[in-house]
Motif scaffolding. Sequence first.
Motif, mmCIF file in Angstrom:
data_model
loop_
_atom_site.group_PDB
_atom_site.id
_atom_site.type_symbol
_atom_site.label_atom_id
_atom_site.label_comp_id
_atom_site.label_asym_id
_atom_site.label_seq_id
_atom_site.Cartn_x
_atom_site.Cartn_y
_atom_site.Cartn_z
ATOM 1 N N ASP A 231 -1.545 -7.476 2.159
ATOM 2 C CA ASP A 231 -0.279 -6.769 2.340
ATOM 3 C C ASP A 231 -0.466 -5.255 2.405
ATOM 4 O O ASP A 231 0.505 -4.502 2.338
ATOM 5 C CB ASP A 231 0.687 -7.122 1.208
ATOM 6 C CG ASP A 231 1.113 -8.586 1.249
ATOM 7 O OD1 ASP A 231 1.201 -9.139 2.368
ATOM 8 O OD2 ASP A 231 1.357 -9.171 0.180
ATOM 9 N N THR A 232 -1.715 -4.822 2.525
ATOM 10 C CA THR A 232 -2.024 -3.398 2.623
ATOM 11 C C THR A 232 -2.508 -3.088 4.031
ATOM 12 O O THR A 232 -3.269 -3.852 4.610
ATOM 13 C CB THR A 232 -3.108 -3.016 1.598
ATOM 14 O OG1 THR A 232 -2.638 -3.338 0.293
ATOM 15 C CG2 THR A 232 -3.426 -1.531 1.659
ATOM 16 N N SER A 233 -2.049 -1.960 4.576
ATOM 17 C CA SER A 233 -2.420 -1.628 5.954
ATOM 18 C C SER A 233 -2.539 -0.127 6.137
ATOM 19 O O SER A 233 -2.008 0.667 5.356
ATOM 20 C CB SER A 233 -1.379 -2.187 6.934
ATOM 21 O OG SER A 233 -0.094 -1.640 6.676
ATOM 22 N N VAL A 234 -3.272 0.242 7.182
ATOM 23 C CA VAL A 234 -3.359 1.628 7.643
ATOM 24 C C VAL A 234 -2.593 1.664 8.960
ATOM 25 O O VAL A 234 -3.115 1.278 10.000
ATOM 26 C CB VAL A 234 -4.828 2.052 7.839
ATOM 27 C CG1 VAL A 234 -4.912 3.523 8.247
ATOM 28 C CG2 VAL A 234 -5.629 1.807 6.565
ATOM 29 N N PRO A 235 -1.338 2.123 8.954
ATOM 30 C CA PRO A 235 -0.458 1.901 10.106
ATOM 31 C C PRO A 235 -0.746 2.744 11.331
ATOM 32 O O PRO A 235 -0.305 2.403 12.427
ATOM 33 C CB PRO A 235 0.931 2.203 9.545
ATOM 34 C CG PRO A 235 0.677 3.139 8.408
ATOM 35 C CD PRO A 235 -0.627 2.710 7.820
ATOM 36 N N GLY A 236 -1.449 3.867 11.191
ATOM 37 C CA GLY A 236 -1.721 4.697 12.372
ATOM 38 C C GLY A 236 -0.455 5.363 12.878
ATOM 39 O O GLY A 236 0.054 6.294 12.269
ATOM 40 N N THR A 237 0.067 4.887 14.015
ATOM 41 C CA THR A 237 1.296 5.462 14.584
ATOM 42 C C THR A 237 2.469 4.492 14.512
ATOM 43 O O THR A 237 3.536 4.796 15.044
ATOM 44 C CB THR A 237 1.071 5.873 16.056
ATOM 45 O OG1 THR A 237 0.697 4.710 16.816
ATOM 46 C CG2 THR A 237 -0.025 6.913 16.180
ATOM 47 N N ARG A 238 2.296 3.334 13.876
ATOM 48 C CA ARG A 238 3.378 2.344 13.800
ATOM 49 C C ARG A 238 4.472 2.846 12.861
ATOM 50 O O ARG A 238 4.206 3.171 11.701
ATOM 51 C CB ARG A 238 2.845 0.991 13.332
ATOM 52 C CG ARG A 238 1.814 0.385 14.290
ATOM 53 C CD ARG A 238 1.473 -1.043 13.908
ATOM 54 N NE ARG A 238 0.866 -1.146 12.589
ATOM 55 C CZ ARG A 238 -0.427 -0.970 12.339
ATOM 56 N NH1 ARG A 238 -1.266 -0.654 13.332
ATOM 57 N NH2 ARG A 238 -0.908 -1.095 11.113
ATOM 58 N N VAL A 239 5.708 2.881 13.345
ATOM 59 C CA VAL A 239 6.787 3.508 12.580
ATOM 60 C C VAL A 239 7.440 2.564 11.574
ATOM 61 O O VAL A 239 8.128 3.019 10.651
ATOM 62 C CB VAL A 239 7.873 4.077 13.526
ATOM 63 C CG1 VAL A 239 7.274 5.104 14.462
ATOM 64 C CG2 VAL A 239 8.570 2.960 14.306
#
Length: 378
Positions: A231-239
Amino acid sequence: MRLTRGTALVAAASLALVGIAGTATAAPSVPSAAEDAAGGRIDRAAVQKALDDVVALGAQGVQVRLTDGRQQLTARAGTAERGSSRPVPLNGRYRVGSITKTFVSVVVLQLVGEGKAELDQPISRHLPGLLPDGDRITVRMLLQHTSGLHDYTTDLFADLADFQTLRWRTWQPSELVALSTAKPLDFEPGSRWSYSNTNYVVLGELIAKLTGRPYGDAVERRVLKPLGLRDTSVPGTRVDIPGPHAHGYLRYAPDEFTDATRLNPSMAHAAGEMISTTADTDRFVAALLGGELLKPALLAEMLRTSELSPDYGLGVERVDVPCGQVAHGHSGGIPGYSSMMISSGDTRKRLELSVTTGPDLRGQPDEALRVLLTEVFC
Protein backbone atom coordinates in the motif's frame (compact mmCIF):
# COMPACT_ATOMS: atom_id res chain seq x y z
CA MET A 1 9.66 17.06 22.50
CA ARG A 2 11.51 17.51 19.23
CA LEU A 3 8.80 16.40 16.84
CA THR A 4 8.34 18.76 13.94
CA ARG A 5 11.39 21.02 13.85
CA GLY A 6 11.74 21.73 10.15
CA THR A 7 10.15 18.53 8.97
CA ALA A 8 7.06 19.73 7.14
CA LEU A 9 7.43 20.02 3.37
CA VAL A 10 5.12 23.04 3.51
CA ALA A 11 4.82 25.08 6.69
CA ALA A 12 1.07 25.43 6.23
CA ALA A 13 0.72 21.67 6.44
CA SER A 14 3.00 20.99 9.39
CA LEU A 15 1.87 18.60 12.09
CA ALA A 16 1.52 21.39 14.60
CA LEU A 17 -0.65 23.50 12.30
CA VAL A 18 -3.81 21.57 11.55
CA GLY A 19 -6.93 23.51 10.51
CA ILE A 20 -10.61 22.98 11.35
CA ALA A 21 -13.08 21.65 8.79
CA GLY A 22 -16.61 21.66 10.14
CA THR A 23 -18.06 19.40 12.81
CA ALA A 24 -16.32 16.05 13.16
CA THR A 25 -17.43 12.94 14.99
CA ALA A 26 -15.30 10.35 16.75
CA ALA A 27 -15.26 6.81 15.38
CA PRO A 28 -13.18 4.61 17.69
CA SER A 29 -12.04 1.23 16.47
CA VAL A 30 -12.99 -1.98 18.23
CA PRO A 31 -10.09 -4.07 19.55
CA SER A 32 -9.70 -7.51 18.10
CA ALA A 33 -9.62 -10.62 20.25
CA ALA A 34 -5.86 -10.77 19.72
CA GLU A 35 -5.47 -7.23 21.01
CA ASP A 36 -7.60 -7.94 24.08
CA ALA A 37 -5.70 -11.13 24.81
CA ALA A 38 -2.39 -9.31 24.61
CA GLY A 39 -3.18 -7.45 27.80
CA GLY A 40 -1.33 -4.34 26.68
CA ARG A 41 -1.14 -1.18 28.72
CA ILE A 42 -2.37 1.38 26.20
CA ASP A 43 -5.47 3.18 27.51
CA ARG A 44 -7.91 3.29 24.60
CA ALA A 45 -10.07 5.96 26.22
CA ALA A 46 -7.06 8.27 26.69
CA VAL A 47 -6.02 7.70 23.07
CA GLN A 48 -9.52 8.44 21.79
CA LYS A 49 -9.75 11.65 23.80
CA ALA A 50 -6.39 12.79 22.42
CA LEU A 51 -7.57 12.18 18.85
CA ASP A 52 -10.84 13.99 19.53
CA ASP A 53 -8.80 16.91 20.88
CA VAL A 54 -6.74 17.02 17.66
CA VAL A 55 -9.97 17.27 15.67
CA ALA A 56 -11.33 19.95 18.00
CA LEU A 57 -8.19 22.00 17.39
CA GLY A 58 -8.42 21.85 13.66
CA ALA A 59 -8.07 18.49 11.96
CA GLN A 60 -10.58 17.21 9.45
CA GLY A 61 -9.62 13.73 10.59
CA VAL A 62 -6.90 11.67 12.23
CA GLN A 63 -5.89 8.02 12.34
CA VAL A 64 -3.27 6.42 14.59
CA ARG A 65 -1.61 3.04 15.08
CA LEU A 66 0.05 2.38 18.44
CA THR A 67 2.17 -0.61 19.43
CA ASP A 68 3.28 -1.54 22.93
CA GLY A 69 4.91 -4.94 22.96
CA ARG A 70 2.31 -7.46 21.84
CA GLN A 71 -0.54 -4.96 21.87
CA GLN A 72 -1.40 -2.98 18.76
CA LEU A 73 -4.25 -0.51 18.70
CA THR A 74 -5.75 1.53 15.88
CA ALA A 75 -8.08 4.47 16.44
CA ARG A 76 -9.50 7.43 14.56
CA ALA A 77 -11.49 10.63 14.93
CA GLY A 78 -13.11 13.12 12.59
CA THR A 79 -14.48 12.44 9.16
CA ALA A 80 -12.93 11.44 5.87
CA GLU A 81 -14.31 14.43 3.97
CA ARG A 82 -16.09 17.72 4.55
CA GLY A 83 -19.85 17.41 4.35
CA SER A 84 -19.75 13.67 4.93
CA SER A 85 -20.24 11.48 7.99
CA ARG A 86 -17.94 8.80 6.58
CA PRO A 87 -15.22 8.04 9.14
CA VAL A 88 -11.52 8.22 8.43
CA PRO A 89 -10.39 4.80 7.12
CA LEU A 90 -8.52 3.00 9.89
CA ASN A 91 -5.79 2.03 7.45
CA GLY A 92 -6.39 4.63 4.79
CA ARG A 93 -3.60 5.80 2.54
CA TYR A 94 -2.13 9.26 2.95
CA ARG A 95 0.70 11.44 1.69
CA VAL A 96 3.55 10.90 4.15
CA GLY A 97 5.53 14.02 3.25
CA SER A 98 9.03 14.03 4.70
CA ILE A 99 8.83 10.44 5.95
CA THR A 100 9.88 9.84 2.34
CA LYS A 101 13.34 11.02 3.40
CA THR A 102 13.87 7.96 5.60
CA PHE A 103 13.13 5.63 2.66
CA VAL A 104 15.55 7.62 0.49
CA SER A 105 18.24 7.55 3.16
CA VAL A 106 17.96 3.75 3.42
CA VAL A 107 18.62 3.40 -0.32
CA VAL A 108 21.56 5.81 -0.23
CA LEU A 109 23.11 3.94 2.70
CA GLN A 110 22.59 0.61 0.96
CA LEU A 111 24.47 2.00 -2.04
CA VAL A 112 27.22 3.20 0.30
CA GLY A 113 27.39 -0.30 1.72
CA GLU A 114 27.82 -1.66 -1.80
CA GLY A 115 30.76 0.66 -2.43
CA LYS A 116 28.93 2.75 -5.03
CA ALA A 117 29.21 5.96 -3.00
CA GLU A 118 30.93 7.26 0.14
CA LEU A 119 29.35 9.32 2.88
CA ASP A 120 32.17 11.87 2.98
CA GLN A 121 32.60 12.07 -0.79
CA PRO A 122 31.73 15.36 -2.56
CA ILE A 123 28.44 15.07 -4.42
CA SER A 124 30.12 16.54 -7.49
CA ARG A 125 31.94 13.23 -7.89
CA HIS A 126 28.68 11.71 -9.12
CA LEU A 127 26.63 14.77 -10.14
CA PRO A 128 29.12 17.23 -11.65
CA GLY A 129 27.65 20.63 -12.38
CA LEU A 130 24.37 20.12 -10.51
CA LEU A 131 25.43 22.25 -7.55
CA PRO A 132 27.72 25.29 -7.81
CA ASP A 133 29.27 24.24 -4.50
CA GLY A 134 29.15 20.51 -5.17
CA ASP A 135 32.87 20.10 -4.51
CA ARG A 136 32.31 21.20 -0.90
CA ILE A 137 29.05 19.37 -0.16
CA THR A 138 29.25 15.71 0.80
CA VAL A 139 26.68 12.92 0.73
CA ARG A 140 26.62 12.96 4.54
CA MET A 141 25.89 16.69 4.60
CA LEU A 142 22.92 16.17 2.29
CA LEU A 143 21.57 13.30 4.41
CA GLN A 144 21.96 15.27 7.65
CA HIS A 145 20.92 18.75 6.44
CA THR A 146 24.28 20.39 7.04
CA SER A 147 24.96 21.26 3.39
CA GLY A 148 23.87 24.89 3.55
CA LEU A 149 21.65 24.47 0.49
CA HIS A 150 18.74 26.89 0.47
CA ASP A 151 15.36 25.16 0.94
CA TYR A 152 13.54 25.53 -2.39
CA THR A 153 10.11 25.14 -0.76
CA THR A 154 10.46 28.49 1.00
CA ASP A 155 10.36 30.07 -2.45
CA LEU A 156 7.95 27.64 -4.10
CA PHE A 157 5.34 28.34 -1.42
CA ALA A 158 6.30 31.85 -0.45
CA ASP A 159 2.75 32.85 -1.42
CA LEU A 160 0.17 30.12 -0.78
CA ALA A 161 -2.14 31.92 -3.19
CA ASP A 162 -0.05 30.28 -5.94
CA PHE A 163 -0.95 26.80 -4.72
CA GLN A 164 -3.97 26.41 -7.01
CA THR A 165 -1.69 26.79 -10.03
CA LEU A 166 1.39 25.04 -8.69
CA ARG A 167 -0.52 21.95 -7.57
CA TRP A 168 -0.95 20.67 -11.16
CA ARG A 169 2.49 21.50 -12.52
CA THR A 170 5.03 18.79 -13.26
CA TRP A 171 8.39 19.75 -11.79
CA GLN A 172 11.67 18.22 -12.88
CA PRO A 173 14.19 17.63 -10.07
CA SER A 174 16.64 19.93 -11.84
CA GLU A 175 14.07 22.74 -11.68
CA LEU A 176 13.61 22.29 -7.94
CA VAL A 177 17.37 22.30 -7.42
CA ALA A 178 17.65 25.44 -9.59
CA LEU A 179 15.19 27.24 -7.30
CA SER A 180 17.63 26.57 -4.49
CA THR A 181 20.90 27.31 -6.26
CA ALA A 182 19.56 30.61 -7.53
CA LYS A 183 20.17 31.73 -3.95
CA PRO A 184 23.53 31.64 -2.19
CA LEU A 185 24.24 28.94 0.38
CA ASP A 186 22.58 29.63 3.72
CA PHE A 187 25.89 28.86 5.45
CA GLU A 188 29.26 27.26 4.82
CA PRO A 189 28.82 23.51 4.16
CA GLY A 190 29.34 21.47 7.31
CA SER A 191 29.24 24.46 9.67
CA ARG A 192 25.58 24.43 10.76
CA TRP A 193 22.35 22.43 10.65
CA SER A 194 19.26 23.66 8.82
CA TYR A 195 16.48 21.52 7.37
CA SER A 196 16.32 21.81 3.59
CA ASN A 197 14.18 19.74 1.25
CA THR A 198 16.67 20.50 -1.51
CA ASN A 199 19.11 18.05 0.09
CA TYR A 200 16.85 15.09 -0.61
CA VAL A 201 15.96 16.15 -4.14
CA VAL A 202 19.71 16.02 -4.81
CA LEU A 203 19.91 12.61 -3.12
CA GLY A 204 17.10 11.37 -5.36
CA GLU A 205 19.22 12.39 -8.33
CA LEU A 206 22.23 10.64 -6.80
CA ILE A 207 20.26 7.39 -6.54
CA ALA A 208 19.14 7.76 -10.15
CA LYS A 209 22.73 8.29 -11.29
CA LEU A 210 24.08 5.31 -9.35
CA THR A 211 21.30 2.89 -10.32
CA GLY A 212 20.48 4.10 -13.82
CA ARG A 213 16.78 4.30 -12.92
CA PRO A 214 14.52 6.90 -11.20
CA TYR A 215 15.01 6.91 -7.45
CA GLY A 216 11.47 5.60 -6.92
CA ASP A 217 12.34 2.39 -8.75
CA ALA A 218 15.20 1.81 -6.31
CA VAL A 219 12.91 2.47 -3.32
CA GLU A 220 10.40 -0.02 -4.67
CA ARG A 221 12.97 -2.71 -5.49
CA ARG A 222 15.10 -2.34 -2.37
CA VAL A 223 12.50 -1.52 0.30
CA LEU A 224 8.85 -1.82 -0.70
CA LYS A 225 8.92 -5.23 -2.36
CA PRO A 226 11.24 -6.97 0.14
CA LEU A 227 9.07 -5.78 3.05
CA GLY A 228 5.75 -6.43 1.29
CA LEU A 229 4.63 -2.81 1.53
CA ARG A 230 1.87 -3.14 -1.05
CA ASP A 231 0.00 0.00 0.00
CA THR A 232 3.06 2.24 -0.28
CA SER A 233 3.98 3.97 -3.53
CA VAL A 234 6.17 6.61 -5.13
CA PRO A 235 3.54 8.40 -7.24
CA GLY A 236 5.77 10.55 -9.47
CA THR A 237 3.28 12.80 -11.29
CA ARG A 238 0.07 10.88 -10.45
CA VAL A 239 -2.34 13.32 -8.80
CA ASP A 240 -4.69 10.81 -7.14
CA ILE A 241 -4.25 8.79 -3.96
CA PRO A 242 -5.11 5.16 -4.78
CA GLY A 243 -7.37 3.13 -2.52
CA PRO A 244 -9.30 4.31 0.55
CA HIS A 245 -8.17 7.65 1.93
CA ALA A 246 -9.29 10.74 3.79
CA HIS A 247 -9.29 14.25 2.32
CA GLY A 248 -7.14 17.15 3.49
CA TYR A 249 -7.73 20.86 2.97
CA LEU A 250 -5.64 24.01 2.65
CA ARG A 251 -6.59 27.66 3.09
CA TYR A 252 -4.64 29.57 0.44
CA ALA A 253 -6.33 32.97 0.83
CA PRO A 254 -8.25 34.66 3.69
CA ASP A 255 -11.64 33.75 2.22
CA GLU A 256 -10.71 30.75 0.10
CA PHE A 257 -9.66 27.19 0.75
CA THR A 258 -9.44 24.05 -1.35
CA ASP A 259 -9.52 20.29 -1.09
CA ALA A 260 -5.78 19.66 -1.42
CA THR A 261 -6.04 15.87 -1.72
CA ARG A 262 -5.31 15.79 -5.45
CA LEU A 263 -2.02 17.38 -6.45
CA ASN A 264 1.02 16.66 -8.58
CA PRO A 265 3.57 15.37 -6.04
CA SER A 266 6.54 16.09 -8.28
CA MET A 267 6.72 19.35 -6.31
CA ALA A 268 8.11 17.22 -3.47
CA HIS A 269 10.07 14.55 -5.37
CA ALA A 270 12.46 12.59 -3.11
CA ALA A 271 11.94 15.11 -0.30
CA GLY A 272 8.32 14.13 0.34
CA GLU A 273 6.20 12.61 -2.42
CA MET A 274 5.43 9.11 -1.13
CA ILE A 275 2.04 7.63 -0.17
CA SER A 276 1.63 4.97 2.51
CA THR A 277 -0.49 3.69 5.41
CA THR A 278 0.06 3.41 9.15
CA ALA A 279 0.41 -0.38 8.75
CA ASP A 280 3.11 -0.04 6.10
CA THR A 281 5.08 2.69 7.88
CA ASP A 282 4.86 0.59 11.04
CA ARG A 283 6.33 -2.39 9.20
CA PHE A 284 9.00 -0.15 7.65
CA VAL A 285 10.25 1.47 10.86
CA ALA A 286 10.25 -1.85 12.70
CA ALA A 287 12.25 -3.46 9.89
CA LEU A 288 14.67 -0.54 9.69
CA LEU A 289 15.47 -0.32 13.39
CA GLY A 290 15.34 -4.11 13.64
CA GLY A 291 18.28 -4.39 11.24
CA GLU A 292 16.46 -5.84 8.21
CA LEU A 293 17.43 -3.11 5.76
CA LEU A 294 20.92 -1.97 6.75
CA LYS A 295 24.01 -3.63 8.13
CA PRO A 296 24.73 -2.74 11.78
CA ALA A 297 27.50 -0.25 11.01
CA LEU A 298 25.36 1.64 8.50
CA LEU A 299 22.32 1.65 10.81
CA ALA A 300 24.55 3.09 13.53
CA GLU A 301 25.68 5.82 11.12
CA MET A 302 22.05 6.56 10.28
CA LEU A 303 21.05 7.02 13.92
CA ARG A 304 24.18 8.85 15.06
CA THR A 305 23.70 12.52 15.87
CA SER A 306 26.38 15.10 16.61
CA GLU A 307 26.94 18.37 18.40
CA LEU A 308 26.27 20.08 15.08
CA SER A 309 23.09 18.05 14.51
CA PRO A 310 21.81 16.88 17.92
CA ASP A 311 18.30 16.00 16.76
CA TYR A 312 18.88 14.53 13.31
CA GLY A 313 20.90 11.59 12.05
CA LEU A 314 20.94 10.56 8.39
CA GLY A 315 17.30 10.78 7.34
CA VAL A 316 16.07 9.99 10.85
CA GLU A 317 14.96 12.30 13.66
CA ARG A 318 15.82 11.77 17.29
CA VAL A 319 12.62 12.16 19.34
CA ASP A 320 12.76 12.92 23.07
CA VAL A 321 9.50 11.52 24.44
CA PRO A 322 7.84 12.91 27.61
CA CYS A 323 9.27 10.46 30.16
CA GLY A 324 12.88 10.97 29.13
CA GLN A 325 13.17 8.11 26.67
CA VAL A 326 14.71 8.52 23.24
CA ALA A 327 13.01 7.24 20.11
CA HIS A 328 13.68 7.56 16.38
CA GLY A 329 11.58 8.22 13.31
CA HIS A 330 10.41 11.06 11.12
CA SER A 331 7.48 13.43 10.74
CA GLY A 332 6.22 15.00 7.57
CA GLY A 333 3.79 17.34 5.91
CA ILE A 334 2.50 18.19 2.47
CA PRO A 335 -0.62 20.24 1.68
CA GLY A 336 -3.58 18.46 3.24
CA TYR A 337 -1.62 15.89 5.25
CA SER A 338 0.65 15.73 8.29
CA SER A 339 2.17 12.52 9.57
CA MET A 340 4.44 10.93 12.15
CA MET A 341 6.38 7.65 12.42
CA ILE A 342 8.24 6.93 15.68
CA SER A 343 9.76 3.83 17.27
CA SER A 344 11.80 2.94 20.31
CA GLY A 345 15.24 1.57 19.51
CA ASP A 346 14.18 -1.98 20.33
CA THR A 347 11.01 -1.49 18.17
CA ARG A 348 8.70 -2.70 20.97
CA LYS A 349 6.97 0.68 21.17
CA ARG A 350 5.86 2.40 17.98
CA LEU A 351 3.50 5.16 16.85
CA GLU A 352 2.25 6.07 13.36
CA LEU A 353 -0.12 8.97 12.83
CA SER A 354 -1.83 10.72 9.93
CA VAL A 355 -3.68 14.00 10.31
CA THR A 356 -5.78 15.38 7.47
CA THR A 357 -5.82 19.12 7.80
CA GLY A 358 -8.74 21.52 7.63
CA PRO A 359 -8.76 25.07 6.27
CA ASP A 360 -8.80 27.03 9.55
CA LEU A 361 -6.29 27.10 12.38
CA ARG A 362 -7.58 26.92 15.96
CA GLY A 363 -4.48 25.95 17.85
CA GLN A 364 -1.66 23.46 18.15
CA PRO A 365 -2.30 19.88 19.31
CA ASP A 366 0.85 19.67 21.44
CA GLU A 367 -0.96 18.28 24.48
CA ALA A 368 -2.82 15.65 22.44
CA LEU A 369 0.45 14.50 20.88
CA ARG A 370 2.08 14.37 24.30
CA VAL A 371 -0.74 12.12 25.54
CA LEU A 372 -0.28 9.74 22.60
CA LEU A 373 3.47 9.55 23.11
CA THR A 374 3.02 9.01 26.83
CA GLU A 375 0.57 6.15 26.27
CA VAL A 376 2.99 4.31 24.02
CA PHE A 377 6.45 5.15 25.32
CA CYS A 378 5.86 5.81 29.02
